[in-house]
Design a protein around this motif. Sequence first.
Motif, PDB file in Angstrom:
ATOM      1  N   GLU A  37      80.803  68.117 113.741  1.00  0.00           N
ATOM      2  CA  GLU A  37      81.124  68.689 112.433  1.00  0.00           C
ATOM      3  C   GLU A  37      81.846  70.028 112.582  1.00  0.00           C
ATOM      4  O   GLU A  37      82.740  70.356 111.796  1.00  0.00           O
ATOM      5  N   ILE A  40      85.515  69.340 113.389  1.00  0.00           N
ATOM      6  CA  ILE A  40      86.240  68.927 112.183  1.00  0.00           C
ATOM      7  C   ILE A  40      86.493  70.127 111.276  1.00  0.00           C
ATOM      8  O   ILE A  40      87.589  70.286 110.714  1.00  0.00           O
ATOM      9  N   LYS A  82      82.193  68.033 103.769  1.00  0.00           N
ATOM     10  CA  LYS A  82      82.119  67.195 104.966  1.00  0.00           C
ATOM     11  C   LYS A  82      83.317  66.263 104.956  1.00  0.00           C
ATOM     12  O   LYS A  82      83.454  65.431 104.061  1.00  0.00           O
ATOM     13  N   ASP A  84      86.118  63.571 106.956  1.00  0.00           N
ATOM     14  CA  ASP A  84      86.416  62.675 108.064  1.00  0.00           C
ATOM     15  C   ASP A  84      87.435  63.366 108.964  1.00  0.00           C
ATOM     16  O   ASP A  84      88.311  64.098 108.481  1.00  0.00           O
ATOM     17  N   LEU A 127      94.253  58.751 111.447  1.00  0.00           N
ATOM     18  CA  LEU A 127      94.091  58.257 110.078  1.00  0.00           C
ATOM     19  C   LEU A 127      95.196  57.240 109.787  1.00  0.00           C
ATOM     20  O   LEU A 127      96.245  57.584 109.245  1.00  0.00           O
ATOM     21  N   ASN A 250      86.515  58.012  98.087  1.00  0.00           N
ATOM     22  CA  ASN A 250      86.579  59.040  99.139  1.00  0.00           C
ATOM     23  C   ASN A 250      87.508  60.158  98.660  1.00  0.00           C
ATOM     24  O   ASN A 250      88.666  60.256  99.070  1.00  0.00           O
ATOM     25  N   GLU A 252      87.935  63.138  99.249  1.00  0.00           N
ATOM     26  CA  GLU A 252      88.526  64.131 100.150  1.00  0.00           C
ATOM     27  C   GLU A 252      90.011  63.857 100.390  1.00  0.00           C
ATOM     28  O   GLU A 252      90.754  64.750 100.800  1.00  0.00           O
TER      29      GLU A 252
END
Length: 301
Positions: A37, A40, A82, A84, A127, A250, A252
């Motif tokens: 984490e 990221i 948080k 991905d 991605l 999602n 984000e």
Amino acid sequence: MFRLLSKESNIFSIPVYIGFLLLVVIIINSLNFNTYEATIAIITFIGISLGYFCFNAIALNYQTHLPLFLYTFFVLGLYPGKLDIGIAVALLTNSFLLLLLTSTDEDLRKKSYVLVGSILALNFIFLPTTWPMIFFVLIHLIVTSERISLNIFRFVLGMSLIALSYFSLMFFIRFNDWNMDYLPFGKMRFITDYIELIPLIPLVLMLIYAIYDHFSHYNKKSPVSRYKYTFLLVFSFAQIVTIVMYMNTNYEYLLLLAFPTTIILSRMLRFLPKLWMQELSLWLIIVSLVGFKAGTHFNLF
């Protein structure tokens, strides 16, 4: 408040905004700290921070606090706490793409196409749903380049180098199986529930008006401004394609639009004819983002 934000920024403004953003990221991630984490969060922070410097590089906004403030608010409103790793990498690579492709120097752009291809290939690895950006860059390359074939070769070469490096690394560490789920094609997840997006409707309406207003006064814009604004719109369209096809809930993914949306809305606010319109629109943006953040965080909808 609009008048306050319309004051000219100085060399200390961007570090202050970045410092505030860093503080927020640290506070949010300190509640769930681990190496993955933290990595990221660092990538996300670097990618978002580069966005502040993109404002001056793209030069579509006056050097005031308004775009910096709005960008910070968009990030805070859309950042779920948080992410991905794919979204984090996409935010980072998008900043580099904007810096490279908005340059009006043809010589600089043609020398950067190998790097651009490498960035997009790296982006796809982390991605895959960002594949529309590859087609966007190809279209941009064809439309703006003088030596199209050579620049396409450079672009493909950059992608090939990353692909070769990736497959070589996977072979070296004995990852020899190919998972077809890695390819996003045919796996679209269109948005089916729009309720949580309702607070963002005012932003969508303002964006539509901003684009309409831009093209209504298109002939009054400088050639450089036309080029960069059109680039930003097509760039945003590529992000929207990804969002519509793959976001679902999602949210984000919406962070991918934070930077271009900030520029478009900042310009709209700047050119509104009345101060009360500017003030009202600014507060409407803030309320919309706060409403969206509250709705997604506390599951109000």
